[in-house]
Design an enzyme around this catalytic site. Sequence first.
Site, PDB file in Angstrom:
ATOM      1  N   HIS A   1       0.835  -1.204   0.000  1.00 41.55           N
ATOM      2  CA  HIS A   1       0.000   0.000   0.000  1.00 41.55           C
ATOM      3  C   HIS A   1       0.872   1.258   0.000  1.00 41.55           C
ATOM      4  O   HIS A   1       0.582   2.236  -0.702  1.00 41.55           O
ATOM      5  CB  HIS A   1      -0.904  -0.037   1.234  1.00 41.55           C
ATOM      6  CG  HIS A   1      -1.926   1.050   1.277  1.00 41.55           C
ATOM      7  ND1 HIS A   1      -2.552   1.452   2.424  1.00 41.55           N
ATOM      8  CD2 HIS A   1      -2.431   1.837   0.298  1.00 41.55           C
ATOM      9  CE1 HIS A   1      -3.392   2.423   2.165  1.00 41.55           C
ATOM     10  NE2 HIS A   1      -3.339   2.688   0.874  1.00 41.55           N
TER      11      HIS A   1
ATOM     12  N   GLU B   1       2.252   1.861  -3.460  1.00 38.17           N
ATOM     13  CA  GLU B   1       1.202   2.432  -4.321  1.00 38.17           C
ATOM     14  C   GLU B   1       1.145   3.949  -4.146  1.00 38.17           C
ATOM     15  O   GLU B   1       1.064   4.713  -5.124  1.00 38.17           O
ATOM     16  CB  GLU B   1      -0.145   1.804  -3.979  1.00 38.17           C
ATOM     17  CG  GLU B   1      -1.338   2.442  -4.685  1.00 38.17           C
ATOM     18  CD  GLU B   1      -2.557   2.542  -3.794  1.00 38.17           C
ATOM     19  OE1 GLU B   1      -3.088   3.657  -3.634  1.00 38.17           O
ATOM     20  OE2 GLU B   1      -2.984   1.496  -3.258  1.00 38.17           O
ATOM     21  N   HIS B   2       1.194   4.418  -2.886  1.00 37.73           N
ATOM     22  CA  HIS B   2       1.174   5.863  -2.622  1.00 37.73           C
ATOM     23  C   HIS B   2       2.405   6.545  -3.211  1.00 37.73           C
ATOM     24  O   HIS B   2       2.303   7.616  -3.825  1.00 37.73           O
ATOM     25  CB  HIS B   2       1.133   6.107  -1.109  1.00 37.73           C
ATOM     26  CG  HIS B   2      -0.245   6.094  -0.529  1.00 37.73           C
ATOM     27  ND1 HIS B   2      -0.780   7.150   0.153  1.00 37.73           N
ATOM     28  CD2 HIS B   2      -1.195   5.133  -0.536  1.00 37.73           C
ATOM     29  CE1 HIS B   2      -2.001   6.857   0.552  1.00 37.73           C
ATOM     30  NE2 HIS B   2      -2.276   5.624   0.158  1.00 37.73           N
TER      31      HIS B   2
ATOM     32  N   GLU C   1      -4.688   7.991   6.903  1.00 40.35           N
ATOM     33  CA  GLU C   1      -5.667   7.138   6.226  1.00 40.35           C
ATOM     34  C   GLU C   1      -5.974   5.899   7.058  1.00 40.35           C
ATOM     35  O   GLU C   1      -7.127   5.474   7.178  1.00 40.35           O
ATOM     36  CB  GLU C   1      -5.121   6.744   4.849  1.00 40.35           C
ATOM     37  CG  GLU C   1      -6.086   5.977   3.982  1.00 40.35           C
ATOM     38  CD  GLU C   1      -5.519   5.693   2.605  1.00 40.35           C
ATOM     39  OE1 GLU C   1      -5.904   4.673   2.006  1.00 40.35           O
ATOM     40  OE2 GLU C   1      -4.688   6.496   2.128  1.00 40.35           O
TER      41      GLU C   1
END
Length: 819
Positions: free
Chosen positions: A53, A56-57, A134
């Site tokens: 994750h 991905e950012h 997040e």
Amino acid sequence: MPALNHPHTQRLTLNNGLTLSVHHEPRLKRCAAVLRVAAGSHDVPGEWPGMAHFLEHLLFLGSERFPAPDNLMAYVQRHGGQVNARTSERHTDFFFELPPSAFAGGLERLCDMLANPCMNMEAQLREREVLHAEFIAWAREPSAQRQLKWLQPLNPAHPLRAFHAGNRYSLPVLRPGFQQALQGFYQQFYQTGQMTLSLAGPQSVTELQALAEHCSAVLHTGKAVPQLAPPALISSDEHAYQHIDGQCLSLMFAFDQLPPDSAQALGFLCHWINADKPGGLVAELRQQHLIDTLKAAPVYQFERQALLHIEFSAASDMAAHAARIQETFYDWLSFFSAHAEWPTLRDEYQLLQQRQHAVSGAMELARRDAEQQALRLSEQGVSALKSVLQQMLTTAHAASAHDWQLPAPNPFLRVTDEPVSAGLIRGQTSAHRGLRTFAQDRLRGRRDLSAMSFSSAIAPQNTEASMYLRWCLPGPLADTLLTRLQTSLRSLQQDARQAGVELVLSASGTDLQLKMQGFHTPMPSILEHALRTLAAPAADDCDVAPAPSLMPIRYLLKRLPELDQQGTATRISDLEQCWTRAQWDGLAVGLPASTQAAMASVLSKVPGTPNSQLPQPPALRHAWYLEPGDSSEQALLVFCPTPIGRLADEAAWRLLAHLAQTPFYQQLRVELQLGYAVFSGLRQMNGQTGLLFGVQSPHASVAEIYGHIETFIAQLPTLITALDETSFTQARASLAQQFSNASLGALQAAELLWQAKLAGHPSDYLTALYNELMTLDQATTLSAAQRIAHAENGWLCLATYAAPETFYQGRSGSLPTLQ
């Protein structure tokens, strides 16, 4: 058997090892790309949870060739598209949608950011804080907390039981071991052997393939890497279990040895479990007052494993009824299983898939192609379904005490066109069909039998159309009556959605609106059913489960158009009073002549009095609305409305929204790190256009968020004066292009026309707006920025906390002038 490709889809492997799927669809106005990397959160080393994750950012931060101001996100925003990514258990998807003229630039940036990411230490530390915010927001959502609980019975060694979201503590950016693992994960999986690129658009297959070959040349080449098979989903002999959490009951089914095409089988089974039809599971459980909603869906699938989640919800605690619900479910499942082969349901399901394919936009088509979704349940899928049912029904069941029935066919999947002569008014020819434009309604100043305007601004083409019905009521609807009307429409909405039509009933102040968008052919029949239901909704004899809680910023966005500008008007709770005193008008866009004619005959059944000259909504005032919630995070929306009536002002506001989007995101999300939910853009609601800013933060107060937004708005004039003539002209042209006939989709155009009608604009609104944008000058735009900064038209704020004192204070100070 393998999933069948659409006739306009071609799937191949390029010389560099990239798997490519290209889909030519002439009806589309936009293009989409979905790039799937076969690596997800379950593929990272166990000591670094969240790495997939996090990567991905990082990839969205830009590259040396396309830095932040010109990276994929900024580029897509400039051209009015959409872009996002998603990290799943065993794959990561990157996707965007753009007009054809800008598509090559988007694909070029997508491939470059995956091939040459900028992952310096400072950027990593900054992005980790965004990811941490997040994570906090996700962890506080009730749905996420429930998910963690119903995963507990699974095998502790299975990665589904582990933590994968990533946060400040699981991502030690400064450790050499972490950096080595991050680079190793990137090099192992982010190469062509692990990638599938799916493109969909109006271009030919040859053009799309050539574009893919050109842009993907920068990607690192490699061969497919086998992903490690996980351990068994569940370690006990029991592969089914339940979890009760207040108003939710979850039945879980863990499958470890599924045959080929089991994904097809699970999709087919879930569709019929969810079917809201007489004689079915949902109807029976509702009739017994045991549930309000039911949702069946696979929550995990990889190779031969799957985890099926069936969630029942109600307004009361589920513990007392869990045994009856479970018994009824297994009884229905046994009935369904007894109808081996399911020929009728397979035909119905194929019609449904074909219709969904026919109305899907570019993004959905690209996603379907990337997943190789079949349009029917194959013979191998039937065998897989039998295996699934056998594993779910581990014990024999006695003869059913329920009068179960297989779902009746969806009537809207088999509609035929009405005769073209239907519905003509005496003296009309087919050339007049559709009555009038909404501009003619105002000019003639008359009240006809129908207040529905059939717009000719968008020529009927392909399959898409929209229809809006608005009732102006003497007061706002009581929540109980609105809920009753919306609940009565649920079954019809499901049938309509399967037939390619979205049907939505909503309320705003004293207005009630019914909207239909999608495949035009069944719309008259769907409208007739909807009107019949609204005139005589089901009795309100059962409680309704509360809607799922939303994160604060999403709840505020939902509430924003609903803010009551009518003061303390008495709420209507009597249905007869509602319809007796209602006045209505409407707009239909994109309907061909035959469907217009059929629609005209249905409109005579609309309750209330037709009135083509309903008043415009009142102007918004400078106000602060409070919507407190249970979350510890604070959120704020600031809406800066345009002056009412002038298209030149709307054009300037649109250009300001276009120019502010990227710097607002950069300042408040990247530099100030207020949180991951940071956005700005133009928004229209109830005929009012405005510039909208939104932030949700896990640490900043509403007063602090407001201060940052206020500071940014004060900088808008400077943002305009800093542009040279070339940059301003390019930005203006890029925005105007989004409203050209070549770029504007039918549904998007219809929404713009409806908002224009509510605002009192003429029926040539789209052409006029395009012209205003093309002739907009820098001085006018600067003047608009100054008026927004001074709040001359007021700011409408909606927040989770009370207003700071500065909101009500006047603004002073000098503003820049254009040289």
